[in-house]
Design a protein around this motif. Sequence first.
Motif, PDB file in Angstrom:
ATOM      1  N   UNK A 162       0.842  -1.197   0.000  1.00  0.00           N
ATOM      2  CA  UNK A 162       0.000   0.000   0.000  1.00  0.00           C
ATOM      3  C   UNK A 162       0.875   1.243   0.000  1.00  0.00           C
ATOM      4  N   UNK A 163       0.236   2.406   0.082  1.00  0.00           N
ATOM      5  CA  UNK A 163       0.978   3.674   0.087  1.00  0.00           C
ATOM      6  C   UNK A 163       1.868   3.793   1.320  1.00  0.00           C
ATOM      7  N   UNK A 164       1.540   3.039   2.387  1.00  0.00           N
ATOM      8  CA  UNK A 164       2.314   3.120   3.624  1.00  0.00           C
ATOM      9  C   UNK A 164       3.441   2.096   3.695  1.00  0.00           C
ATOM     10  N   UNK A 165       3.525   1.220   2.690  1.00  0.00           N
ATOM     11  CA  UNK A 165       4.559   0.187   2.698  1.00  0.00           C
ATOM     12  C   UNK A 165       5.894   0.778   2.265  1.00  0.00           C
ATOM     13  N   UNK A 166       6.944   0.508   3.029  1.00  0.00           N
ATOM     14  CA  UNK A 166       8.260   1.043   2.687  1.00  0.00           C
ATOM     15  C   UNK A 166       8.869   0.233   1.542  1.00  0.00           C
ATOM     16  N   UNK A 167       9.778   0.845   0.776  1.00  0.00           N
ATOM     17  CA  UNK A 167      10.468   0.094  -0.270  1.00  0.00           C
ATOM     18  C   UNK A 167      11.173  -1.156   0.274  1.00  0.00           C
ATOM     19  N   UNK A 168      11.742  -1.067   1.488  1.00  0.00           N
ATOM     20  CA  UNK A 168      12.419  -2.213   2.097  1.00  0.00           C
ATOM     21  C   UNK A 168      11.441  -3.362   2.331  1.00  0.00           C
ATOM     22  N   UNK A 169      10.232  -3.035   2.814  1.00  0.00           N
ATOM     23  CA  UNK A 169       9.217  -4.067   3.051  1.00  0.00           C
ATOM     24  C   UNK A 169       8.749  -4.678   1.734  1.00  0.00           C
ATOM     25  N   UNK A 170       8.654  -3.846   0.694  1.00  0.00           N
ATOM     26  CA  UNK A 170       8.268  -4.349  -0.626  1.00  0.00           C
ATOM     27  C   UNK A 170       9.301  -5.356  -1.132  1.00  0.00           C
TER      28      UNK A 170
END
Length: 352
Positions: free
Chosen positions: A59-67
């Motif tokens: 989602x918009x709140x997901x960090x690039x690292x989490x992605x």
Amino acid sequence: MEGITKTLDILFSLGLNYPIIKYLGYSMNKPIACVISSFGEAEKVIQYLSPFSNPKIVSANTTPKSCKKMLSKANSEFVFIYYTNLPQVKKVMQIAITATQTGRIDEKNCNAIPLIFFQLTIPEEWREYCFHLYLTGDMPRVSDDNWAENLVNAYVKQDQIVQNFIKKLEEENSVKKLLKCAAYFLFPQMTKIYDDSEKVLEEYLNTCEQLGQEDEDARDSDGIAEAFVSLLYKWVESNNYTWAYPTSKICEQGPQGNLLFDRDFFYIPDLIFDEITKPMQAMQSGVLIKQALKDEGMLVCDHGTSYTRKIVTWNVYGEMVRIRVLKFPLNRLNRAGDIPLLQLCGIEEVGF
């Protein structure tokens, strides 16, 4: 709904069997850009395409690292990304594109395909890096006996069946081949459901062809505008449409409404627009077509987010009326090498 169900079945198989498909020598080199009319529709797509209870959603709140973590851990499933015009999401897009192009996340294999939801349109900066998918129409419901869910246990060891099929594939667009591989994985289940499974398989393969062609067509930046003008000319000719009037004159009422114009613009009521664009709406909804025409500067929209506006004209009784229309620059609607649109509508000479 039948067409969209086939599309979703193929996508389901593609995500589920992607590690095996990669092993067979076929891989996706672009993330899937799924264009929908609203993010509410995205939830239905996710529900249909998720073989597991907890789909991986960025989602918009997901960090690039989490992605990155999601993509590296995902296996036999999609990673769903909601696109918004935020700096963080742009970094996520770059990660998704690189992961699909290289097939890796850092030092690990990437066995998942990013599926990115765009509302109404794909921004210009991402168009060439994505496979374009347009989902229109009513989404099929996912029920307990949904056959797509049953595929999870059916296809894990079907690679030999698929290998026998793909030997028949001719040289063609690589994405079409990939989609057809996914369709071939559906075949064992087809034999359990349909008497004529070979015919049903052919229908799914035709859907793969259509999806590949729609992606190719979407890459032509002038494609929608040119297609619309061609359909407009065809509609005017086939309907013998002489019900075009200057906005300043008293109008009789045409059988499907009137086309209106002034010195600079041409005005088309919504109902006539839907009639004109009916052949295009097999690929994109009316809303998406309007957005594409707006993006190309053909549909003039200067009142907030609405595609239509009200204009003043006169009815047959001489009464001033306000009607809702779509507004187009008249000079953009004249097809090169053909007679002017107004002349096609029977207007030989216009006086204001």
